[in-house]
Design a protein around this motif. Structure first.
Motif, PDB file in Angstrom:
ATOM      1  N   ILE A  43     -16.945   2.970  -9.609  1.00 47.49           N
ATOM      2  CA  ILE A  43     -15.973   3.814 -10.296  1.00 47.49           C
ATOM      3  C   ILE A  43     -14.636   4.133  -9.344  1.00 47.49           C
ATOM      4  N   TYR A  44     -15.031   4.307  -8.093  1.00 46.49           N
ATOM      5  CA  TYR A  44     -13.895   4.711  -7.256  1.00 46.49           C
ATOM      6  C   TYR A  44     -13.190   3.309  -6.980  1.00 46.49           C
ATOM      7  N   ASP A  85      -7.182  -0.442 -10.768  1.00 47.44           N
ATOM      8  CA  ASP A  85      -6.213  -0.201 -11.729  1.00 47.44           C
ATOM      9  C   ASP A  85      -5.006   0.222 -11.101  1.00 47.44           C
ATOM     10  N   LYS A  86      -4.928   0.857  -9.953  1.00 51.34           N
ATOM     11  CA  LYS A  86      -3.724   1.318  -8.974  1.00 51.34           C
ATOM     12  C   LYS A  86      -3.163   0.042  -8.406  1.00 51.34           C
ATOM     13  N   LYS A  87      -3.726  -1.110  -8.391  1.00 47.60           N
ATOM     14  CA  LYS A  87      -3.457  -2.434  -7.824  1.00 47.60           C
ATOM     15  C   LYS A  87      -3.400  -2.262  -6.217  1.00 47.60           C
ATOM     16  N   LYS A  88      -4.186  -1.314  -5.764  1.00 41.53           N
ATOM     17  CA  LYS A  88      -4.710  -1.184  -4.246  1.00 41.53           C
ATOM     18  C   LYS A  88      -5.821  -2.100  -3.773  1.00 41.53           C
ATOM     19  N   ASP A 116      -8.018   4.563   5.109  1.00 40.09           N
ATOM     20  CA  ASP A 116      -8.322   5.824   4.360  1.00 40.09           C
ATOM     21  C   ASP A 116      -9.203   5.572   2.931  1.00 40.09           C
ATOM     22  N   ILE A 117      -8.789   4.261   2.613  1.00 39.42           N
ATOM     23  CA  ILE A 117      -9.472   3.960   1.145  1.00 39.42           C
ATOM     24  C   ILE A 117     -10.970   3.456   1.645  1.00 39.42           C
ATOM     25  N   MET A 118     -11.118   2.758   2.568  1.00 41.96           N
ATOM     26  CA  MET A 118     -12.491   2.552   3.185  1.00 41.96           C
ATOM     27  C   MET A 118     -13.247   3.579   3.388  1.00 41.96           C
ATOM     28  N   LYS A 119     -12.677   4.572   4.221  1.00 37.94           N
ATOM     29  CA  LYS A 119     -13.740   5.624   4.797  1.00 37.94           C
ATOM     30  C   LYS A 119     -13.779   6.792   3.493  1.00 37.94           C
ATOM     31  N   ASN A 120     -13.070   6.847   2.687  1.00 26.91           N
ATOM     32  CA  ASN A 120     -13.369   7.576   1.563  1.00 26.91           C
ATOM     33  C   ASN A 120     -14.174   6.999   0.563  1.00 26.91           C
ATOM     34  N   ASP A 121     -14.691   5.633   0.470  1.00 27.47           N
ATOM     35  CA  ASP A 121     -15.487   5.283  -0.120  1.00 27.47           C
ATOM     36  C   ASP A 121     -16.685   6.176  -0.484  1.00 27.47           C
TER      37      ASP A 121
END
Length: 304
Positions: A79-80, A86-89, A116-121
């Motif tokens: 889901i993350y 959806d945010k095109k990131k 930040d994206i990877m560590k907050n997965d």
């Protein structure tokens, strides 16, 4: 636009043509006092960086012997990443077999955002994975729009509206083709990139997750300044599966007289069936409200 021609000396003759036109205008009665049109600013495309992320399991046997608790973590992980798509990131993501690791291709503003994206997965936060991040450049990428984006069976009907707005055509054009213009009558949150394939996103439910706020993932289809604009449109989240379908809207602008412009709207691309009938009725009412707000914006000023 005049073609850019060159002399043998390397200088262009474009400036010479322009000078001749200026002299003609200055010598023509009634034209010298006119205010020259403001230059049209070309949209500035944001710059991004791309990264390859690897998610590597932290214990032997992963992922073949996942526990029920770990499966819940991986559901949150999915889901993350879906939200980031959806945010095109996130451009793509999925498991790799053999060496067994997860692959994530990111497009972000900078390396800090990618980290930040990877560590907050959720899978990293739960210590199921560690990650590696490598800067890369996506040189080629297939354009992939699902056929399910459009109705499988098209209806012959269309939805048409029109209104007279007390404003010049240029003013009405700016109201529909700039983010600030859309915010002045449509919604307080809007983003448009006036180019074919550019964003046409208007958000109405700001507290909802991204992807369920409004017209996210809708794009400009074509435009002819200041006469015509067409863009994709989608259904509100309350319409279930129809939310993922795209219709399209065509706007035509015609100046009837100075300070008075006709706006004609055609909403096309409908499917068939009871749910499509309900959606048609919804937009039959909704576009009346939007066009009334457009007219009110030029009478009373930008709407709150």
């Amino acid at each position: 636009m005049f073609p850019l021609l060159k002399r043998k000396s390397g200088k262009t003759i474009k400036s010479g043509i322009f000078a001749i036109l200026i002299s003609i205008v200055m010598a023509t009665p009634g034209l010298r006092s006119q205010t020259p049109p403001e230059p049209v600013e070309e949209p500035v495309m944001p710059e991004f960086k791309e990264y390859l992320g690897k998610l590597i399991g932290l214990r032997p046997g992963w992922p073949d012997d996942m526990t029920p608790d770990e499966e819940k973590v991986m559901s949150r992980h999915f889901i993350y990443l879906k939200d980031l798509v959806d945010k095109k990131k996130v451009l793509m993501a999925g498991p790799c077999f053999g060496d067994k690791f997860g692959l994530v291709v990111l497009r972000t503003d900078d390396e800090n955002e990618a980290n930040d994206i990877m560590k907050n997965d959720p899978s990293v936060m739960a210590a199921l994975h560690r990650y590696e991040l490598h800067e890369m450049a996506v040189s080629l990428m297939a354009h992939n729009l699902s056929a399910d984006r459009l109705p499988h069976i098209f209806s012959r009907r269309d939805l048409r509206k029109d209104i007279i707005v007390p404003a010049s055509r240029d003013q009405v054009w700016a109201a529909w083709t700039t983010s600030e213009g859309l915010k002045s009558f449509f919604s307080p949150a809007a983003e448009i990139e006036l180019r074919v394939g550019g964003k046409f996103e208007i958000q109405f439910i700001l507290e909802a997750p991204y992807g369920r706020r409004g017209s996210e993932d809708c794009f400009v289809l074509s435009y002819l300044p200041p006469e015509m604009l067409s863009f994709e449109w989608n259904a509100p989240p309350s319409f279930g599966k129809l939310r993922d379908k795209r219709t399209h809207v065509v706007l035509q602008f015609r100046e009837i007289e100075p300070g008075k412009t006709s706006v004609e709207l055609a909403h096309l691309g409908w499917g068939e069936g009871e749910e499509w009938d309900k959606l048609f009725e919804y937009f039959d009412r909704a576009w009346d409200t939007v066009l009334a707000n457009l007219r009110k914006r030029f009478i009373d000023g930008p709407l709150e």
